[in-house]
Design a protein around this motif. Structure first.
Motif, PDB file in Angstrom:
ATOM      1  N   GLN B 264       5.931   2.259  -3.724  1.00  0.00           N
ATOM      2  CA  GLN B 264       6.378   0.997  -4.284  1.00  0.00           C
ATOM      3  C   GLN B 264       5.490   0.489  -5.401  1.00  0.00           C
ATOM      4  OE1 GLN B 264       6.733  -1.468  -0.836  1.00  0.00           O
ATOM      5  NE2 GLN B 264       7.724   0.264   0.165  1.00  0.00           N
ATOM      6  N   ALA B 287      -6.321   3.579   9.886  1.00  0.00           N
ATOM      7  CA  ALA B 287      -4.960   3.592  10.395  1.00  0.00           C
ATOM      8  C   ALA B 287      -4.817   2.786  11.661  1.00  0.00           C
ATOM      9  CB  ALA B 287      -4.517   5.026  10.660  1.00  0.00           C
ATOM     10  N   VAL B 334      -5.747   7.713   6.443  1.00  0.00           N
ATOM     11  CA  VAL B 334      -4.550   6.863   6.393  1.00  0.00           C
ATOM     12  C   VAL B 334      -4.935   5.397   6.508  1.00  0.00           C
ATOM     13  CG1 VAL B 334      -2.402   6.371   7.600  1.00  0.00           C
ATOM     14  CG2 VAL B 334      -3.178   8.704   7.368  1.00  0.00           C
ATOM     15  N   VAL B 335      -4.174   4.555   5.838  1.00  0.00           N
ATOM     16  CA  VAL B 335      -4.366   3.110   5.934  1.00  0.00           C
ATOM     17  C   VAL B 335      -3.207   2.514   6.711  1.00  0.00           C
ATOM     18  CG1 VAL B 335      -4.578   0.990   4.587  1.00  0.00           C
ATOM     19  CG2 VAL B 335      -5.597   3.084   3.737  1.00  0.00           C
ATOM     20  N   HIS B 336      -3.496   1.577   7.563  1.00  0.00           N
ATOM     21  CA  HIS B 336      -2.471   0.945   8.391  1.00  0.00           C
ATOM     22  C   HIS B 336      -1.440   0.238   7.517  1.00  0.00           C
ATOM     23  CE1 HIS B 336      -0.657  -1.364  11.616  1.00  0.00           C
ATOM     24  NE2 HIS B 336      -1.413  -0.755  12.493  1.00  0.00           N
ATOM     25  N   PRO B 337      -0.158   0.397   7.829  1.00  0.00           N
ATOM     26  CA  PRO B 337       0.861  -0.219   6.969  1.00  0.00           C
ATOM     27  C   PRO B 337       0.742  -1.727   6.865  1.00  0.00           C
ATOM     28  CG  PRO B 337       1.868   1.343   8.452  1.00  0.00           C
ATOM     29  CD  PRO B 337       0.443   1.238   8.854  1.00  0.00           C
ATOM     30  N   VAL B 338       0.311  -2.371   7.930  1.00  0.00           N
ATOM     31  CA  VAL B 338       0.200  -3.833   7.874  1.00  0.00           C
ATOM     32  C   VAL B 338      -0.894  -4.222   6.884  1.00  0.00           C
ATOM     33  CG1 VAL B 338      -0.333  -5.884   9.216  1.00  0.00           C
ATOM     34  CG2 VAL B 338       1.026  -4.060  10.213  1.00  0.00           C
ATOM     35  N   HIS B 341       0.357  -3.578   3.393  1.00  0.00           N
ATOM     36  CA  HIS B 341       1.327  -4.601   2.995  1.00  0.00           C
ATOM     37  C   HIS B 341       0.614  -5.879   2.594  1.00  0.00           C
ATOM     38  CE1 HIS B 341       5.209  -6.556   3.054  1.00  0.00           C
ATOM     39  NE2 HIS B 341       4.697  -7.518   3.786  1.00  0.00           N
TER      40      HIS B 341
END
Lengths: 736, 616
Positions: B264, B287, B334-338, B341
């Motif tokens: 995005q 993550a 990995v990075v946590h989606p929250v 966001h």
């Protein structure tokens, strides 16, 4: 000048050389195999048109005779020395299986697993055939890798690649049998392909010219039908001037109403003059535009399509796109019509705004497969068409014609779902501090919170990449929130952009600005799907997303239809992206054969080097002849392969570029010509046939790369075999 | 080859004082004790070890060495042949002619070829180039030694002495086969890279494509040379980024690093970010899981939920980053989606899944210190700085391009090719070329390629050994005939490596003046003299003249000192790396000596890891 006392040692050196060559080639190989053509006059192979691929699998491992010794050793790796012909033979056998996929009339094949493990598959494209065959030889792995890479990059043209790989392997094999050294073969083949590629780039047609020529041709036909004197003058000029458009001018059936508006004669004259002018300039090496590398879009800026050489492509009308599509449809007219319709819908939805600079965006295309309907019911709809359960369908029916608020999730919508890359901690021990405290119901708590969030934000529709857990599904149903599961991530992105939603992973992330607006849902059509699923249509504002619904009564055929649809879509996409086309139906291959013959005439022919080069280039052109002959035979223009070869050789001998295959074929059988056309079976239609330039040239290059790699491999080493495996080895294996 | 009992082994150990032993896993227990088979937990009688005496006289071993010699010889040079390696159960198929890839994939069972392969692999891991040369020379030396009627230890001592002569000759200033690399122009660097790239036919490059890639490789190398000379100067890094499916002309060398485009993020947004962005780098997983727990267990008290607590900590970290003005968050994992966001909403760019290979160059380019935990506040000194962000488009994929602030010497070489096989080979070849160029910085010399150095060295040694024979025989303690025979064998091995560059259509000649190798057509048309046929020598330095004399390479001739070239204006077309070739020569001779000195091979026959061969 040599000294006398070293003369004796020259023979040692030369015999060393011969020994080295002998070691490298390890004797002659006799392969008594019906798949391999033997003599130059009968290059066709004995492959009937609708053979089962299963038989091909059996032949994919021909016998090889090597001459190395066996030694007893417990374990290690086995080295197979000697012939690299085994690799070329395997390539030839594999390519022979896919010959019937060439051309507009593709015959289906069944791949049947006799051992009963995998079932049967119906395939219509060479890449699918190779995927379903259980191939164990290493060359087949290389071929599969090449074909899959080509499919991933272009989605079309794999049949050409495999066919030419087989044909040129045969050429290389025959050259080796004649004793031509490998490096001569490599250099001659590379030289031949480079020079033919250059010649093809020179003689390509731009899209605008093709459309203009077809428009002028149509108007010429219309004027000729009216017997206009001025048009006769114009037509004679166009016949001499435009040598870039070689359509089947010899026999044209009665024209349908011309879709491209006919030009006035003086406009046409100017257009033709500019055409001639541009044609002349192109053939000059010095004034030719610097061609970018095929298919590469390097550079850190993304140059919009309009600013490149084919700037006029942005102005293409829908009739022009339709014409372009019909020229590159290659037999799948119905599916191409779907693509053209999709392009029209995309154009309408974007209200003339350029979609990233092109008139057709293949990345915003999706497919939906519906079984049980006739193929004529295939159609194209704006938005997404997908299946939902019956309960959802009734809910969606209630939400029709309302502008919905939509939330988008990638991943599952359940409490247990975690994002990719998360490792759940194992070995968690919970120590309760107060022993009698009741444990709250976690599950209920999560459900409550999710539902509260959704209701608070007034979300009507959920689009989920994964699945929704059953409890949540029931709750949503009760509260009137519709959801659609298993939506592809690409489609989710497009819908997110169109509605302004932000794709989320967890419900806890939801807030006001993550919810999108303007989504519309409707039942797509009544009575589609079995009793458990209903097809619905989801549209969003100004999205250019278009779904092609492909239907068939035969379920196993659906996948092949979908592959052919994507092939059509990508062919149109590539022709718009390149802005250039090559003349199809075997014409460009005929040009290559003529060009190679020119090279043979002009190049050195004396000496071993020159003779080797001539022999290799000659056999290379035979590969293209075989291609054209198979194409003609498959498409039904010739009644036998022998006749196809004959037509091809005659056309290749004629130097005038205007004499094309159709004229030659019609000259062969003038009385049959009318029958073919009236019967409608085979024969050439009025629309000219074109090929994508990038796709074709890349397919040739990749085919030759594969052949050269296999040709230059002289040893196959099997690593990691154990004692049990080495007991039954044939006599030509050496164990290290 | 005879099976000996332990008693006899002890006996042999006592009588052979000199010599090296090659030990397999030897079990020194009584042969009647039992071995527990690990896989199938059966007890089986222990097999005594097998001792093989004088391994080189064994026809078995010499056959295997001959096959290995054949494999390596046929891979050498631009007209070399490729080898296909697979495991016959449908696994990955490897097609290559590079020694480092080939020898790693081939599993040799016998100790002697294994020794040779290990030596070559060691050499290539350090120097990159000339691995095949080392392998071919070593096996040729062994073949020659076997052919001679001289004791192997004596041959080994002579080889050692001749190696000393070679090294002295090559390292002296006025060596005729050495060329000084000029850094004032890029010509020599391009020639060195071109020689490496064109020697691998599996790369499948046409001439135009090869030139383009050579240019990109040299450009990437030059980008790693720092422009500032203050303080400690060290070379930067060139990261290789592979793209499959694009033609090779799309390859390019870029300043800075390429990472996957975050979801995005649009190109337009990237431009709006501006310049000189603060960056934070994390090496731990963000993550939401605890990476440090290992095999231990977690004790959770009360009603705490681990994931929510961790997420809370992550969000606090995010808040801190926003407050500190960080604009780019880069994470190795990995990075946590929250968290993603939340940071996206606040205007940060989150680049995740960098991978271990990119961490070191990232640190070098931005000066950021990788933070290994998210549970503590990030110290301000750990932040780095990146110049601007751009978008690089390759085919249909878009990548985020990080450009450095200032001038650190970090660059990316984007390599494209049509198929995976050719791309892998191209990657290995470009890495070898980079190693060669780096070594040239340390030692700015190159040796003439195309076999000219080998033939030159062979004729030099042939001549020199005749002059120092008396001195040598007294130093080494061997007889005169032994010395001369071994020296002749050494020279023939060198000539065999030069001849290995021949193809099906060429033979090698040697001129009797400068001792360069001249490739000529093997089947000359009748009536044409050889002087007209020969064009130029293998390295391209000398072109054929009518007053020269040639002899086929490898045939006997009167020893002569090779004359140096004087006042030549032409430049060689093929160059080899000097440190790599010198070390390859040393490795080859020393490994050959080691194998020649082998007296016994003792192998343990107990198959502890096979489930069915434990015989009783």
């Amino acid at each position: 000048m040599f000294k006398l006392d070293v003369l004796i040692n020259i023979t040692e050196v030369i015999s060393h050389q011969c020994r080295k060559q002998a070691f490298m080639k390890a004797g002659r190989v006799c392969v008594c195999n019906a798949w391999l053509p033997r003599s130059p006059s009968n290059k066709l192979g004995g492959l009937p048109r609708n053979s089962s691929a299963h038989a091909c699998r059996e032949r994919a491992r021909p016998e090889v005779c090597g001459t190395l010794l066996l030694l007893e050793m417990p374990w290690g790796c086995g080295a197979v020395g000697g012939e690299q012909h085994a690799g070329l033979q395997q390539l030839i056998a594999l390519a022979a299986a896919t010959k019937s996929f060439l051309g507009p009339n593709k015959s289906y094949k069944f791949v049947d697993d006799q051992a009963g493990h995998g079932g049967s598959f119906l395939v219509c494209s060479p890449s699918r055939l190779l995927e379903h065959l259980e191939l164990s030889c290493p060359v087949s792995q290389l071929l599969l890798e090449t074909v899959q890479a080509h499919q991933k990059a272009f989605c079309t043209g794999a049949g050409t690649l495999i066919f030419l790989a087989g044909a040129w392997s045969l050429a290389a094999l025959e050259c080796l049998r004649d004793g031509i050294p490998v490096c001569d073969i490599v250099s001659a083949l590379t030289e031949g392909l480079d020079s033919c590629t250059e010649a093809c780039r020179m003689s390509c047609v731009t899209v605008a010219e093709a459309i203009r020529s077809y428009g002028s041709l149509k108007s010429r036909q219309a004027n000729r039908a009216h017997g206009d004197a001025t048009s006769v003058k114009v037509s004679s000029q166009s016949a001499t001037g435009s040598d870039v458009f070689h359509s089947s001018s010899a026999h044209l059936p009665g024209q349908a109403a011309s879709r491209c508006g006919s030009l006035r004669p003086d406009q046409e004259h100017k257009a033709l003059a500019s055409l001639r002018h541009r044609a002349r300039l192109r053939h000059s090496r010095y004034f030719n535009e610097k061609e970018e590398s095929t298919g590469a879009e390097s550079g850190s800026e993304r140059s919009p399509r309009c600013e490149s050489s084919s700037s006029h492509l942005c102005d293409l009308g829908s009739e022009d796109v339709a014409f372009l599509g019909s020229t590159v449809s290659h037999g799948s007219e119905n599916l191409m019509n779907l693509v053209i319709e999709a392009s029209r819908i995309q154009r309408e939805n974007s209200e003339g705004r350029l979609l990233g600079g092109t008139v057709f965006d293949v990345s915003k295309l999706a497919t939906c497969l519906v079984e049980g309907l006739w193929e004529e019911h295939s159609c194209v709809t704006s938005g997404l068409v997908t299946f939902v359960s019956v309960d959802q369908a009734s809910l969606i029916q209630g939400l029709t014609n309302q502008s919905l608020r939509v939330a988008i999730f990638d991943g599952d919508l359940s409490e247990k779902y975690r994002h990719l890359g998360f490792r759940k901690p194992s070995g968690v021990r919970r120590v309760a501090e107060v022993s009698n405290a009741p444990r709250p119901l976690r599950e209920g708590g999560w459900l409550e919170r999710v539902l509260d969030t959704l209701l608070q934000l007034e979300v009507n529709l959920l689009l989920v990449n994964g699945v929704v857990c059953t409890h949540l599904a029931e709750l949503c149903l009760r509260r009137g929130i519709a959801f659609v599961e298993r939506v592809e991530s690409g489609v989710l992105q497009h819908l997110a952009e169109a509605t302004g939603a932000v794709p989320l992973t967890y419900v806890t992330q939801m807030s006001e600005h993550c919810v999108g607006e303007g989504a519309l849902v409707a039942i797509w059509r009544e009575g589609i799907g079995d009793g458990r699923r209903v097809a619905v249509n989801i549209r969003a504002g100004r999205s250019a997303l278009v779904t092609a619904v492909i239907t068939s009564t035969v379920q196993s055929k659906l996948r092949s239809l979908e592959d052919r649809f994507w092939g059509c879509a990508h062919r149109l996409h590539h022709s718009l992206r390149d802005g250039k086309l090559l003349r199809g139906g075997g014409e460009v291959e005929l040009d290559c054969i003529r060009h190679l013959r020119g090279l043979l005439r002009d190049g050195p022919s004396t000496g071993a080097c020159g003779q080797n080069r001539s022999a290799v280039l000659q056999r290379m052109s035979h590969g293209w002849m075989d291609y054209i002959a198979t194409l003609l035979w498959n498409s039904g223009e010739c009644s036998s392969k022998l006749e196809a070869w004959d037509a091809c050789s005659r056309a290749a001998e004629q130097q005038v570029p205007g004499s094309t295959l159709p004229t030659v074929i019609s000259n062969l059988h003038p009385q049959l010509n009318a029958d073919w056309l009236e019967g409608g079976r085979g024969g050439r239609s009025a629309t000219p046939v074109y090929d994508n330039m990038t796709v074709k040239l890349e397919a040739w290059r990749r085919a030759l790369d594969l052949v050269l790699i296999v040709l230059q491999t002289d040893m196959e080493i099997i690593a990691g075999s154990s004692h049990r495996d080495t007991e039954g080895l044939p006599a030509h294996f050496i164990i290290l | 080859m005879d099976t000996l009992s332990l008693v006899e082994i002890n006996h042999y150990i006592k009588i052979s004082v000199q010599g090296f032993f090659f030990f397999g896993p030897v079990c020194l227990f009584c042969p009647f004790c039992f071995v527990k088979n690990q896989k199938m937990s059966r007890l089986s009688k222990k097999q005594p070890s097998v001792c093989t005496a004088a391994p080189l006289t064994d026809s078995n071993v010499s056959q295997k060495l001959a096959v290995l010699h054949q494999i390596l010889t046929s891979c050498l040079g631009p007209s070399g042949r490729l080898k296909q390696i697979h495991n016959d159960v449908g696994g990955h198929v490897l097609t290559t002619s590079t020694s480092s890839v080939l020898l790693k994939a081939v599993q040799l069972s016998h100790p002697v070829p294994k020794l040779l392969a290990a030596a070559v692999l060691n050499h290539t891991s350090r120097f990159g180039d000339c691995g095949l040369f080392a392998g071919v020379l070593c096996s040729a030396l062994l073949v020659e030694a076997r052919r001679l009627m001289v004791e192997p230890p004596a041959v080994a001592t002579v080889y050692r002495q001749l190696l000393g002569l070679c090294t002295t000759y090559l390292t002296q200033e006025d060596c005729s086969c050495k060329v000084r690399v000029e850094f004032s122009s890029s010509r020599d660097l391009l020639t060195l890279t071109r020689s490496v790239l064109t020697s691998k036919p599996a790369c499948m490059l046409t001439q135009v494509e090869a030139e383009h890639i050579v240019l990109q490789v040299v450009q990437a190398f030059l980008l790693t040379v720092p422009s500032s000379t203050t303080g400690r100067v060290r070379l930067g890094t060139a990261v290789t980024h592979l793209v499959e499916g694009q033609p090779p002309m799309a390859s390019t060398a870029l300043v800075g690093l390429l990472v996957d485009m975050p979801e995005q993020l649009r190109a337009a947004d990237v431009e709006r970010l501006g310049a000189d962005l603060r960056v934070a780098l994390f090496s731990t997983s963000l993550a939401g899981d605890l990476a440090e727990e290992g095999d231990g267990s977690l004790e959770v008290h009360g009603e705490t939920i681990v994931e929510e607590a961790v997420l809370q900590q992550l969000l606090e970290l995010g808040e801190q980053l926003v407050t500190d003005g960080v604009r780019l968050l880069a994470c190795q994992k990995v990075v946590h989606p929250v968290l993603r966001h939340m940071l996206r909403g606040r205007g940060l760019v989150v680049a995740e899944r960098l991978g271990l290979a990119l961490m070191e160059p990232f640190v070098q380019m931005t000066g950021a210190q990788p933070v290994a935990t998210f549970q503590v506040a990030v110290p301000f000194s750990c932040y780095g700085c990146v110049g601007t962000l751009g978008v690089h488009r390759c085919g249909s994929r878009e990548l985020l391009h990080l450009l450095p602030a200032g001038d650190p010497a970090v660059c990316t070489l984007v390599l494209c090719h049509r198929s995976e096989t050719s791309l892998d080979e191209l990657k290995v070849t470009c890495q070898t070329a980079e190693q060669v160029l780096r070594q040239t910085l340390k030692e700015p010399s190159a040796l003439l390629g195309g076999g000219c150095t080998e033939s030159h060295l062979a004729s030099y040694i042939r001549h020199k050994s005749k002059t120092v024979v008396t001195q040598a025989t007294s130093d080494l303690g061997c007889s005169r005939s032994d010395y001369l025979l071994a020296a002749e064998g050494f020279c023939r091995s060198l000539e065999a490596t030069a001849r290995a560059l021949e193809s099906d259509t060429t033979v090698s000649l040697m001129d009797l003046c400068h001792a360069h190798r001249w490739p000529t057509s093997a089947a000359p048309p009748p009536g044409v003299s050889w002087a007209e046929l020969v064009g130029s020598c293998g390295c391209g330095l000398i072109s054929g003249q009518s007053n020269m004399e040639w002899t086929p390479l490898g045939t006997g001739h009167e020893p002569f000192p090779p004359a140096p070239l004087i006042n030549t204006a032409s430049q060689p077309h093929v160059l080899d790396s000097f440190p790599a070739k010198l070390n390859a020569l040393q490795v080859a001779v020393e490994t050959a000596n080691l194998i020649l000195d082998l007296k016994y091979i003792i192998q343990d026959k107990n198959e502890l890891f096979s489930s069915c061969q434990s015989g009783v």
